[in-house]
Design an enzyme around this catalytic site. Structure first.
Site: not given
Ligand code: OAD
Length: 256
Positions: A105, A121, A197
Protein backbone atom coordinates in the site's frame (compact mmCIF):
# COMPACT_ATOMS: atom_id res chain seq x y z
CA UNK A 1 23.24 -17.35 -0.22
CA UNK A 2 24.61 -18.47 -3.53
CA UNK A 3 26.15 -15.62 -5.54
CA UNK A 4 25.45 -17.52 -8.76
CA UNK A 5 22.39 -16.72 -10.80
CA UNK A 6 21.07 -19.49 -13.03
CA UNK A 7 22.22 -18.85 -16.63
CA UNK A 8 18.95 -20.34 -17.84
CA UNK A 9 17.02 -17.69 -15.92
CA UNK A 10 19.09 -14.88 -17.45
CA UNK A 11 18.58 -16.36 -20.92
CA UNK A 12 14.83 -16.72 -20.34
CA UNK A 13 14.68 -13.07 -19.28
CA UNK A 14 16.54 -11.84 -22.35
CA UNK A 15 14.18 -13.85 -24.57
CA UNK A 16 10.97 -12.95 -22.79
CA UNK A 17 8.48 -10.57 -24.28
CA UNK A 18 6.17 -10.63 -21.23
CA UNK A 19 7.48 -10.41 -17.69
CA UNK A 20 5.54 -9.99 -14.44
CA UNK A 21 6.95 -8.90 -11.09
CA UNK A 22 4.70 -9.54 -8.10
CA UNK A 23 5.84 -7.91 -4.86
CA UNK A 24 5.01 -8.01 -1.17
CA UNK A 25 6.12 -6.03 1.85
CA UNK A 26 9.63 -7.59 1.81
CA UNK A 27 10.50 -5.43 -1.20
CA UNK A 28 10.12 -2.34 1.00
CA UNK A 29 11.86 -3.85 4.05
CA UNK A 30 15.23 -2.42 3.07
CA UNK A 31 13.59 1.03 2.94
CA UNK A 32 12.70 0.66 6.62
CA UNK A 33 9.00 -0.09 6.08
CA UNK A 34 7.99 -3.02 8.33
CA UNK A 35 6.71 -6.26 6.80
CA UNK A 36 3.66 -8.00 8.29
CA UNK A 37 4.80 -11.43 9.41
CA UNK A 38 8.53 -11.24 10.11
CA UNK A 39 9.07 -12.24 13.75
CA UNK A 40 9.50 -9.23 16.08
CA UNK A 41 9.65 -6.53 13.40
CA UNK A 42 6.48 -7.50 11.49
CA UNK A 43 3.35 -5.37 11.93
CA UNK A 44 1.27 -8.42 12.88
CA UNK A 45 3.82 -9.33 15.57
CA UNK A 46 3.14 -5.99 17.24
CA UNK A 47 -0.46 -5.16 16.35
CA UNK A 48 -3.65 -7.21 16.14
CA UNK A 49 -4.84 -7.39 12.52
CA UNK A 50 -8.42 -8.02 13.64
CA UNK A 51 -8.43 -4.73 15.60
CA UNK A 52 -6.96 -2.70 12.76
CA UNK A 53 -7.48 -4.19 9.35
CA UNK A 54 -11.13 -5.23 9.08
CA UNK A 55 -14.38 -3.35 8.33
CA UNK A 56 -15.61 -4.38 11.81
CA UNK A 57 -12.55 -2.85 13.47
CA UNK A 58 -13.22 0.48 11.70
CA UNK A 59 -16.88 0.40 12.80
CA UNK A 60 -15.87 -0.37 16.41
CA UNK A 61 -13.04 2.13 16.79
CA UNK A 62 -12.63 4.41 13.73
CA UNK A 63 -10.11 6.70 15.45
CA UNK A 64 -7.79 3.83 16.40
CA UNK A 65 -7.83 2.46 12.85
CA UNK A 66 -7.47 5.88 11.16
CA UNK A 67 -4.61 6.80 13.52
CA UNK A 68 -2.81 3.53 12.73
CA UNK A 69 -3.00 4.11 8.97
CA UNK A 70 -1.91 7.74 9.40
CA UNK A 71 1.12 6.45 11.33
CA UNK A 72 1.88 4.01 8.51
CA UNK A 73 1.53 6.84 5.98
CA UNK A 74 4.08 8.82 7.99
CA UNK A 75 6.51 5.84 8.05
CA UNK A 76 6.23 5.46 4.27
CA UNK A 77 6.59 9.18 3.67
CA UNK A 78 9.91 9.19 5.52
CA UNK A 79 11.15 6.14 3.60
CA UNK A 80 12.99 6.19 0.29
CA UNK A 81 12.79 3.61 -2.53
CA UNK A 82 15.60 1.06 -2.34
CA UNK A 83 17.73 -0.77 -4.90
CA UNK A 84 15.00 -3.41 -5.42
CA UNK A 85 12.36 -0.82 -6.35
CA UNK A 86 14.85 0.81 -8.71
CA UNK A 87 15.89 -2.51 -10.33
CA UNK A 88 12.22 -3.34 -10.99
CA UNK A 89 11.71 0.08 -12.63
CA UNK A 90 14.77 -0.57 -14.79
CA UNK A 91 13.55 -4.05 -15.73
CA UNK A 92 10.38 -2.44 -17.10
CA UNK A 93 12.50 -0.53 -19.61
CA UNK A 94 14.22 -3.72 -20.83
CA UNK A 95 11.17 -5.90 -21.50
CA UNK A 96 8.56 -5.33 -24.24
CA UNK A 97 5.55 -6.02 -22.01
CA UNK A 98 6.13 -5.62 -18.31
CA UNK A 99 3.55 -5.76 -15.52
CA UNK A 100 4.21 -4.82 -11.91
CA UNK A 101 1.72 -6.16 -9.40
CA UNK A 102 2.06 -5.30 -5.73
CA UNK A 103 0.32 -6.16 -2.49
CA UNK A 104 1.95 -3.09 -0.97
CA UNK A 105 0.00 0.00 0.00
CA UNK A 106 3.07 2.25 -0.09
CA UNK A 107 4.12 4.33 -3.13
CA UNK A 108 7.79 3.33 -3.22
CA UNK A 109 7.50 1.57 -6.60
CA UNK A 110 6.07 4.75 -8.14
CA UNK A 111 8.72 6.92 -6.47
CA UNK A 112 11.39 4.65 -8.00
CA UNK A 113 9.93 5.34 -11.45
CA UNK A 114 7.50 2.44 -12.00
CA UNK A 115 4.30 3.28 -13.85
CA UNK A 116 0.87 1.62 -14.00
CA UNK A 117 1.50 -0.39 -10.83
CA UNK A 118 -1.38 -2.75 -10.04
CA UNK A 119 -2.06 -2.26 -6.31
CA UNK A 120 -4.06 -5.31 -5.27
CA UNK A 121 -4.51 -4.14 -1.66
CA UNK A 122 -5.12 -0.44 -2.27
CA UNK A 123 -2.94 2.52 -1.33
CA UNK A 124 -2.32 4.48 1.86
CA UNK A 125 -2.45 7.73 -0.08
CA UNK A 126 -5.95 7.06 -1.50
CA UNK A 127 -8.57 7.32 1.27
CA UNK A 128 -12.18 7.55 0.15
CA UNK A 129 -15.62 8.16 1.63
CA UNK A 130 -17.33 4.98 2.74
CA UNK A 131 -20.69 6.68 2.15
CA UNK A 132 -20.38 7.97 -1.42
CA UNK A 133 -17.02 6.44 -2.53
CA UNK A 134 -15.58 9.88 -3.44
CA UNK A 135 -11.79 9.93 -3.19
CA UNK A 136 -10.51 12.11 -0.35
CA UNK A 137 -7.11 13.75 -0.72
CA UNK A 138 -5.13 13.46 2.50
CA UNK A 139 -2.99 16.39 3.68
CA UNK A 140 0.65 16.16 2.59
CA UNK A 141 1.68 15.76 6.23
CA UNK A 142 0.12 12.79 8.04
CA UNK A 143 -1.63 13.89 11.22
CA UNK A 144 0.67 12.05 13.62
CA UNK A 145 4.13 10.63 13.59
CA UNK A 146 4.50 9.16 17.06
CA UNK A 147 3.30 5.57 17.22
CA UNK A 148 0.81 3.12 15.86
CA UNK A 149 -1.53 3.30 18.84
CA UNK A 150 -2.64 6.94 18.81
CA UNK A 151 -6.28 7.72 18.05
CA UNK A 152 -7.07 10.27 15.33
CA UNK A 153 -10.65 10.94 14.23
CA UNK A 154 -11.19 10.12 10.56
CA UNK A 155 -12.17 13.06 8.35
CA UNK A 156 -15.74 13.77 7.29
CA UNK A 157 -16.54 13.67 3.57
CA UNK A 158 -17.17 17.21 2.25
CA UNK A 159 -19.61 15.81 -0.36
CA UNK A 160 -21.97 13.73 1.77
CA UNK A 161 -20.88 14.01 5.41
CA UNK A 162 -19.95 10.32 5.47
CA UNK A 163 -16.90 8.90 7.18
CA UNK A 164 -13.65 8.80 5.20
CA UNK A 165 -11.83 5.45 5.39
CA UNK A 166 -8.30 4.32 4.53
CA UNK A 167 -7.89 3.40 0.87
CA UNK A 168 -6.69 -0.11 1.59
CA UNK A 169 -8.29 -3.54 1.21
CA UNK A 170 -9.13 -5.08 4.59
CA UNK A 171 -9.46 -8.72 5.55
CA UNK A 172 -12.83 -9.95 4.35
CA UNK A 173 -13.05 -7.41 1.49
CA UNK A 174 -12.74 -8.06 -2.24
CA UNK A 175 -9.75 -6.99 -4.26
CA UNK A 176 -10.31 -4.11 -6.71
CA UNK A 177 -11.81 -5.68 -9.82
CA UNK A 178 -9.79 -3.90 -12.54
CA UNK A 179 -6.46 -4.59 -10.80
CA UNK A 180 -7.29 -8.22 -10.11
CA UNK A 181 -8.41 -8.94 -13.68
CA UNK A 182 -5.32 -7.23 -15.12
CA UNK A 183 -3.07 -9.12 -12.69
CA UNK A 184 -4.52 -12.57 -13.44
CA UNK A 185 -4.42 -11.85 -17.17
CA UNK A 186 -0.75 -10.79 -16.98
CA UNK A 187 0.20 -13.81 -14.82
CA UNK A 188 -1.54 -16.20 -17.21
CA UNK A 189 0.28 -14.81 -20.27
CA UNK A 190 3.80 -14.10 -19.04
CA UNK A 191 6.96 -16.04 -19.80
CA UNK A 192 8.82 -15.06 -16.63
CA UNK A 193 7.13 -14.37 -13.28
CA UNK A 194 8.96 -12.98 -10.23
CA UNK A 195 7.50 -13.33 -6.76
CA UNK A 196 9.48 -10.95 -4.53
CA UNK A 197 9.34 -10.33 -0.78
CA UNK A 198 6.06 -12.01 0.00
CA UNK A 199 5.24 -14.85 2.37
CA UNK A 200 2.65 -16.03 -0.22
CA UNK A 201 0.08 -16.81 2.46
CA UNK A 202 -2.57 -14.17 1.74
CA UNK A 203 -5.12 -15.20 -0.89
CA UNK A 204 -6.28 -14.51 -3.50
CA UNK A 205 -3.12 -12.46 -4.22
CA UNK A 206 -0.81 -15.42 -3.54
CA UNK A 207 -2.61 -17.52 -6.16
CA UNK A 208 -1.02 -15.43 -8.93
CA UNK A 209 2.13 -17.53 -8.68
CA UNK A 210 0.05 -20.68 -9.27
CA UNK A 211 -1.56 -19.00 -12.28
CA UNK A 212 1.92 -18.35 -13.72
CA UNK A 213 3.05 -21.91 -12.94
CA UNK A 214 -0.06 -23.31 -14.66
CA UNK A 215 0.78 -21.14 -17.68
CA UNK A 216 4.24 -22.74 -17.75
CA UNK A 217 6.05 -19.48 -17.08
CA UNK A 218 9.53 -19.56 -15.59
CA UNK A 219 8.82 -18.64 -11.96
CA UNK A 220 11.38 -17.03 -9.67
CA UNK A 221 11.03 -16.35 -5.98
CA UNK A 222 13.31 -13.80 -4.26
CA UNK A 223 13.20 -14.00 -0.48
CA UNK A 224 15.83 -14.30 2.28
CA UNK A 225 13.63 -16.81 4.15
CA UNK A 226 11.93 -20.09 3.26
CA UNK A 227 8.26 -19.96 2.20
CA UNK A 228 5.57 -22.51 1.35
CA UNK A 229 6.19 -22.08 -2.38
CA UNK A 230 9.94 -22.82 -2.35
CA UNK A 231 9.36 -26.20 -4.00
CA UNK A 232 6.76 -24.99 -6.49
CA UNK A 233 8.72 -22.29 -8.32
CA UNK A 234 11.36 -22.88 -11.00
CA UNK A 235 14.00 -21.00 -8.97
CA UNK A 236 13.95 -19.89 -5.38
CA UNK A 237 16.71 -17.33 -4.88
CA UNK A 238 17.53 -16.86 -1.21
CA UNK A 239 18.50 -13.26 -0.57
CA UNK A 240 17.39 -9.68 0.01
CA UNK A 241 15.50 -8.12 -2.90
CA UNK A 242 17.76 -5.04 -2.85
CA UNK A 243 20.76 -7.24 -3.42
CA UNK A 244 19.39 -9.93 -5.76
CA UNK A 245 17.27 -7.88 -8.19
CA UNK A 246 19.96 -5.36 -9.20
CA UNK A 247 22.29 -8.31 -9.88
CA UNK A 248 19.68 -10.01 -12.06
CA UNK A 249 19.10 -6.82 -14.07
CA UNK A 250 22.84 -6.18 -14.45
CA UNK A 251 23.59 -9.78 -15.48
CA UNK A 252 20.66 -10.09 -17.87
CA UNK A 253 21.00 -6.78 -19.67
CA UNK A 254 24.19 -5.12 -18.44
CA UNK A 255 24.40 -1.63 -16.93
CA UNK A 256 22.59 -0.63 -13.72
P1 OAD B 1 4.63 -10.79 4.92
O1 OAD B 1 5.10 -10.03 6.12
O2 OAD B 1 3.65 -11.87 5.11
O3 OAD B 1 5.89 -11.40 4.16
C1 OAD B 1 7.03 -10.62 3.91
C2 OAD B 1 8.04 -11.50 3.25
O4 OAD B 1 9.13 -10.68 2.89
C3 OAD B 1 8.59 -12.62 4.14
O5 OAD B 1 8.51 -13.85 3.44
C4 OAD B 1 10.04 -12.20 4.39
O6 OAD B 1 10.91 -13.32 4.49
C5 OAD B 1 10.32 -11.40 3.13
N1 OAD B 1 11.41 -10.42 3.27
C6 OAD B 1 11.86 -9.77 4.37
N2 OAD B 1 12.88 -8.95 4.05
C7 OAD B 1 13.08 -9.07 2.72
C8 OAD B 1 14.00 -8.49 1.78
N3 OAD B 1 14.91 -7.60 2.16
N4 OAD B 1 13.92 -8.89 0.49
C9 OAD B 1 12.99 -9.80 0.07
N5 OAD B 1 12.11 -10.37 0.92
C10 OAD B 1 12.15 -10.01 2.22
O7 OAD B 1 4.12 -9.68 3.88
P2 OAD B 1 3.25 -9.89 2.56
O8 OAD B 1 3.53 -11.19 1.93
O9 OAD B 1 3.42 -8.65 1.75
O10 OAD B 1 -2.56 -7.51 3.39
O11 OAD B 1 1.80 -9.92 3.18
C11 OAD B 1 0.70 -10.06 2.33
C12 OAD B 1 -0.46 -9.28 2.86
O12 OAD B 1 -0.68 -9.61 4.25
C13 OAD B 1 -0.26 -7.78 2.90
O13 OAD B 1 -0.52 -7.15 1.67
C14 OAD B 1 -1.25 -7.35 3.93
C15 OAD B 1 -0.95 -8.40 4.98
O14 OAD B 1 -1.96 -8.65 5.90
C16 OAD B 1 -3.54 -6.67 3.72
O15 OAD B 1 -3.36 -5.73 4.48
C17 OAD B 1 -4.84 -6.98 3.07
Amino acid sequence: MSRLLPEELLAALRRASRVVVFTGSGVSAESGVPTFRDAQTGLWANFDAMELATPDAFRRDPALVWGWYEWRRAVVQKAEPNAAHRAIATMATRVPTFTLITQNVDDLHERAGSRDVLHLHGQLARPYCQGCNQPWTPPAQPSLEASGGTRVDPPVCPECGGRVRPGVVWFGESLPEHEWLAATEAASRCEVFFCVGTSSVVFPAASLTSVAIAAEAVTVQVNPNPTDIDGAVTWSIRGAAGEVLPRIVAKAWGGD
